[in-house]
Design an enzyme around this catalytic site. Structure first.
Site, mmCIF file in Angstrom:
data_model
loop_
_atom_site.group_PDB
_atom_site.id
_atom_site.type_symbol
_atom_site.label_atom_id
_atom_site.label_comp_id
_atom_site.label_asym_id
_atom_site.label_seq_id
_atom_site.Cartn_x
_atom_site.Cartn_y
_atom_site.Cartn_z
ATOM 1 N N GLY A 1 -0.326 2.741 7.472
ATOM 2 C CA GLY A 1 -0.334 1.676 8.697
ATOM 3 C C GLY A 1 0.181 0.441 8.597
ATOM 4 O O GLY A 1 0.054 -0.591 9.128
ATOM 5 N N LYS A 2 1.098 0.139 7.490
ATOM 6 C CA LYS A 2 1.895 -1.378 7.221
ATOM 7 C C LYS A 2 2.568 -1.739 8.506
ATOM 8 O O LYS A 2 2.405 -2.749 8.995
ATOM 9 C CB LYS A 2 2.333 -1.097 5.911
ATOM 10 C CG LYS A 2 1.761 -0.598 4.746
ATOM 11 C CD LYS A 2 2.408 -1.013 3.551
ATOM 12 C CE LYS A 2 3.536 0.121 3.370
ATOM 13 N NZ LYS A 2 2.900 1.331 3.264
ATOM 14 N N THR A 3 3.703 -0.775 8.750
ATOM 15 C CA THR A 3 4.556 -1.163 9.715
ATOM 16 C C THR A 3 3.804 -1.354 11.081
ATOM 17 O O THR A 3 4.044 -2.150 11.966
ATOM 18 C CB THR A 3 5.384 -0.164 10.033
ATOM 19 O OG1 THR A 3 6.062 0.023 8.634
ATOM 20 C CG2 THR A 3 6.484 -0.580 11.144
ATOM 21 N N GLY B 1 0.915 -1.088 0.067
ATOM 22 C CA GLY B 1 0.093 0.000 -0.022
ATOM 23 C C GLY B 1 0.734 1.275 0.155
ATOM 24 O O GLY B 1 1.952 1.212 0.373
ATOM 25 N N PRO B 2 0.216 2.245 -0.073
ATOM 26 C CA PRO B 2 1.192 3.733 -0.260
ATOM 27 C C PRO B 2 1.727 3.913 0.913
ATOM 28 O O PRO B 2 1.055 3.408 2.257
ATOM 29 C CB PRO B 2 -0.156 4.573 -0.780
ATOM 30 C CG PRO B 2 -1.472 4.068 -0.542
ATOM 31 C CD PRO B 2 -1.260 2.533 -0.518
ATOM 32 N N PRO B 3 2.664 5.081 1.242
ATOM 33 C CA PRO B 3 3.041 5.189 2.455
ATOM 34 C C PRO B 3 1.936 5.778 3.448
ATOM 35 O O PRO B 3 1.165 6.740 2.988
ATOM 36 C CB PRO B 3 4.426 6.251 1.997
ATOM 37 C CG PRO B 3 4.502 5.929 0.508
ATOM 38 C CD PRO B 3 3.048 5.570 0.132
ATOM 39 N N GLY B 4 2.218 5.731 4.727
ATOM 40 C CA GLY B 4 1.405 6.382 5.772
ATOM 41 C C GLY B 4 0.119 5.717 6.137
ATOM 42 O O GLY B 4 -0.715 6.237 6.760
ATOM 43 N N SER C 1 -2.840 3.432 -18.934
ATOM 44 C CA SER C 1 -4.530 3.664 -18.622
ATOM 45 C C SER C 1 -4.803 5.292 -18.975
ATOM 46 O O SER C 1 -5.883 5.526 -18.760
ATOM 47 C CB SER C 1 -4.415 3.535 -16.945
ATOM 48 O OG SER C 1 -3.617 4.447 -16.432
ATOM 49 N N LYS D 1 -7.245 4.840 -7.805
ATOM 50 C CA LYS D 1 -7.784 6.016 -8.523
ATOM 51 C C LYS D 1 -9.149 6.417 -7.995
ATOM 52 O O LYS D 1 -9.378 7.630 -8.058
ATOM 53 C CB LYS D 1 -8.033 5.461 -10.063
ATOM 54 C CG LYS D 1 -6.497 4.922 -10.747
ATOM 55 C CD LYS D 1 -6.701 4.553 -11.896
ATOM 56 C CE LYS D 1 -5.190 4.163 -12.521
ATOM 57 N NZ LYS D 1 -5.519 3.467 -14.111
#
Length: 806
Positions: free
Chosen positions: A381-383, A376-379, A700, A743
């Site tokens: 909550g992955k970590t 997913g994009p940064p920020g 796209s 998107k």
């Protein structure tokens, strides 16, 4: 023996101006005090004292000028520069200044003779030098009929003579002075002076006024000195016989080994402790045999050998690894849900998959652990999700960042033959966790360096992340297998396409979408506001950030899929408030939209949709990057020419091909679209994608390019509330594309009302948050005709065609 009232005496002027206060005003039972460090002066003993501090110099000069005795007292804390009443011992020695010397370099020295013990009863002054009221302590007189005192004194003289004979260099006349001491009290004080003892132990002897007790204490300490000196002599005699010319350089080392052997310390004991550590480590049998084999080599190796330190470090590393240490899984599904819901808002699909994993783990503890990959994009909550999983399972958590790792040895470690070799990051992480079943996070998996002459780190990770192979992971440094099968690996990435195929094949990918504005608002209220209040030292009663202010920050000061910039802006507001509160300007602040503008400045992001689409040839498209979805504008204009196509805006090869395919499709359908073929051939077409400093690529934007060209040549504007995405073919079909979820979230953030997507992407809408679906209308296109029908405004009436603007 010399003493000092300071560290190395500082250079001072030879004369120091003495204030008006003089010793003449002191009471009869008062003394000028000289505070010393690292020494104790005993009665009857003459010692030199180096004087360095200004206050001490004043005290000495005043005593010399007025021909007064001084009181020498020991400081409790040698680091204290200006000692007070609580910083010195109560018992000291009244001394006569035999001589006062000022050296050419400005340093001051005193030769003092101890006269009598005293006890401080009251401090009088500290400036210009310390003075105190004292009580003199009478020295006990020898009783000729007390045979115990006589015996103790005789024994002490004998011990002193033995000690002096053992010394390599005996001070001149010291033995004669001790033997001729005219009282047992003076004898004890003289012996206590030349024994090397810590200052606090000498102070204890000074404070012992009962004669028998003092003689006993001095005799005990002198006996210890005699024993050490005797042992040192024996060591010299033992090692002397083993040395020859070739071994002379090892003399000191041999002497040290003999000392350690006598004291029960040193390498032999440490190696036994190392053997015990290896035996208790719970290693597999083959690893244990290898460790003992290396330990046997170490025992036969001299400490001076180059390999000794390396081999010992290796064995210590082996012994410290958690071969058999693990944390017991305490999986409670209700508790796990509670932890995940408390730590993260939204992300229902992700949390559901994690709970499923925990449920399976609870029912089948011996099963293989899947390798989860959070993308997913940064920020978003992955970590922190990995940390929540560890907390839910009550396991240790370890994180290793793989960003920029380009050397295979950083994963597998270096071989021991290299200087400074260490285990790889995987084994180091396991050792740090001190558990063989931690939650191990491999952060930024998509940013691994490319393979080079250093090796391919992604290939090294294949063994780590393969449940079939990681039971016997072999680190180059350890050179023995280590079982990683109980470790739960969680990887994170921003772009899944950048993860090497074989590595991606071993992971179960879980996509984390970007957040909607409403989700960001809820996250800010639940987590970000309270965290930034705490970080900036504010309380809730001191600052209130309204919901309207949060919406203003989300809409006009951040443009991201995650929440990192949102938290930074909230932190900036609280820092501004903290400045006012700390300065006493205000006690409580309420921050609304107006205050947000005052603190953060003008709005950074405004909706340009209506402005951009108010002329033909401008279309709103949708793009996707590792940082989430974005709005993409395509602008087309024409001018008289010869049919040349001009492309600007840092378009990649695939995107340029999309423009050419769109233009070819327009030409093939010109008559159907009501466009003059001659007009196309006599016009130069310029297609531009703004934000020219950012490279763009991908297929796209095909429908967006086609719609922009048709809009330009037909003078029909595109609806301002419509955004689109999709690849086109030369037959006019709209083909599916990736990143639909990101998107659509970008369109939702930008205020779009209608999104046109390929019909074959209809199933991808299942992953879109419900809050975004409610506010968007979705139109599915099979062909480019469907796109034009949904996006273009009505055709202008004949004779009233608008003037074209670029």
């Amino acid at each position: 023996m010399t003493g000092s009232d300071d560290e190395t005496p500082s250079a001072l002027p030879q004369t120091i101006e003495i204030p008006e206060a003089t010793p003449e005003s002191l009471p009869e039972d008062a003394l000028i005090l000289l505070c010393v460090r690292g020494m104790a002066l005993f009665p009857g003993v003459v010692l030199p004292i180096a004087v360095g501090r200004e206050r001490s110099v004043r005290a000495i000069q005043a005593a010399v000028r007025e021909d007064r005795a001084i009181g020498v007292v020991l400081q409790r804390d040698a680091e204290e520069q200006n000692p007070g009443p609580e910083d010195v011992y109560e018992v000291g020695t009244m001394a006569e200044i035999v001589r006062y010397i000022t050296a050419p370099d400005g340093s001051h020295h005193v030769i003092a003779q101890g006269k009598q013990r005293f006890r401080i009863t009251e401090f009088l002054e500290l400036e210009p030098f310390p003075t105190a009221r004292v009580e003199l302590i009478d020295e006990p007189e020898d009783d000729e009929e007390d045979t115990e005192v006589e015996a103790l004194a005789f024994n002490l003289r004998t011990q002193a003579r033995e000690a002096l004979q053992l010394l390599p260099q005996t001070p001149e006349d010291l033995d004669q002075a001790i033997q001729n001491a005219d009282s047992a009290s003076l004898l004890a004080d003289m012996v206590a002076t030349f024994i090397e003892l810590p200052p606090d132990e000498k102070q204890d002897l000074l404070e012992t006024t009962e004669l028998k007790d003092r003689l006993h204490k001095v005799a005990e300490r002198l006996a210890h000195v005699v024993e050490v000196l005797s042992l040192s002599r024996d060591i010299r005699q033992q090692t002397k016989g083993t040395l020859d010319k070739a071994q002379r350089e090892y003399y000191l080392r041999e002497q040290l080994r003999t000392i350690q052997k006598e004291l029960g310390e040193g390498g032999g004991v440490e190696l036994e402790e190392l053997r015990e550590t290896i035996d208790k480590a719970g290693m597999p049998e083959d690893v244990h045999e290898q460790a003992l084999k290396e330990l046997a080599r170490l025992e036969k190796m001299p400490e001076a050998a180059a390999e000794y330190g390396m081999l010992r470090t290796y064995l210590e590393t082996l012994g410290d690894l958690p071969w058999a240490r693990s944390t017991e899984d305490a999986i409670d599904i209700s508790w796990a849900r509670e932890v995940l819901d408390r730590d993260h808002f939204g992300l229902e699909k992700v949390k559901r998959r994690i709970v499923e994993f925990l449920a399976v783990r609870k029912l089948n503890p011996s099963g293989k652990s899947p390798i989860l990959c959070l993308v997913g994009p940064p920020g978003v909550g992955k970590t922190s999700l990995g940390q929540s999983v560890a907390r839910a399972m009550k396991r240790e958590f370890v994180r290793v960042s793989l960003g920029g790792v380009h050397d295979e040895a950083e994963i597998r470690g270096h071989r021991r033959t290299y200087v400074g070799a260490l285990p790889g990051s995987v084994i180091q992480g396991i050792a740090k966790a001190d558990s063989n079943n931690p939650v191990f996070m491999l952060d930024e998996l998509d940013k691994l360096g490319m393979g080079s002459f250093h090796g391919d780190p992604s290939s090294a990770l294949l063994e780590v992340l393969d449940p079939e192979q990681n039971r016997s992971f072999r680190d180059n440094y350890l050179a023995v297998p280590f079982d990683l099968s109980r470790v739960m690996f969680i990887a994170t990435a921003n772009v899944i396409d950048r993860i090497p195929g074989p590595l991606r094949d071993r992971c179960e990918v879980i996509q984390l979408p970007g957040y909607t504005a409403e989700e960001k608002l809820e996250i800010a209220k639940r987590y970000l506001v309270s965290r930034q209040l705490s970080n900036n030292g504010l309380k809730r009663a001191q600052c209130t950030l309204t919901v309207a202010a949060l919406r203003e920050i989300i809409a006009h000061y951040t443009l991201e899929a995650g929440c990192r910039n949102l938290e930074r802006e909230i932190g900036a507001i609280f820092r501004s408030v903290a400045t006012k509160v700390a300065g006493g300007e205000v006690e409580k602040v309420k921050v609304g939209p107006e205050e947000v503008a005052e603190i953060l400045g003008p709005r950074r992001f405004e909706s340009e949709l209506k402005l951009r689409t108010s002329v033909p040839g401008v279309v709103t498209g949708l793009s996707w990057t590792p940082f989430g979805g974005h709005i993409l504008f395509v602008e087309a204009t024409r001018m008289p020419g010869s049919g040349e196509l001009i492309l600007t805006g840092q378009l990649g090869d695939v995107m340029q091909e999309s423009v050419r395919a769109a233009l070819s499709l327009v030409r093939s359908r010109a008559e159907e679209l009501g466009i003059s073929t001659e007009e196309i051939e006599k016009s130069d077409l310029h297609v531009h994608v703004p934000a020219g400093g950012i490279p763009k690529d991908g297929p796209s934007a095909g429908v967006t390019m086609y719609t922009a060209i048709v809009s330009l040549f037909t003078d029909r504007t595109v609806r301002s509330d419509v955004a689109m995405t999709g690849e086109i073919s030369l037959r006019g079909h709209v083909l599916p594309v990736g990143g639909i979820k990101e998107k659509i979230l970008a369109a939702h953030r930008a205020g779009i009302r209608t999104v046109v997507v390929p019909r074959r992407n209809e199933n991808d809408l299942l992953d879109v948050p419900a809050s975004a679906k409610k506010k968007l209308d979705f139109e599915f296109a099979d062909t480019v005709d469907d796109v034009l029908r949904l996006a273009l405004a009505a055709r202008p009436r004949s004779g009233r065609r608008k003037k074209r603007r670029s």
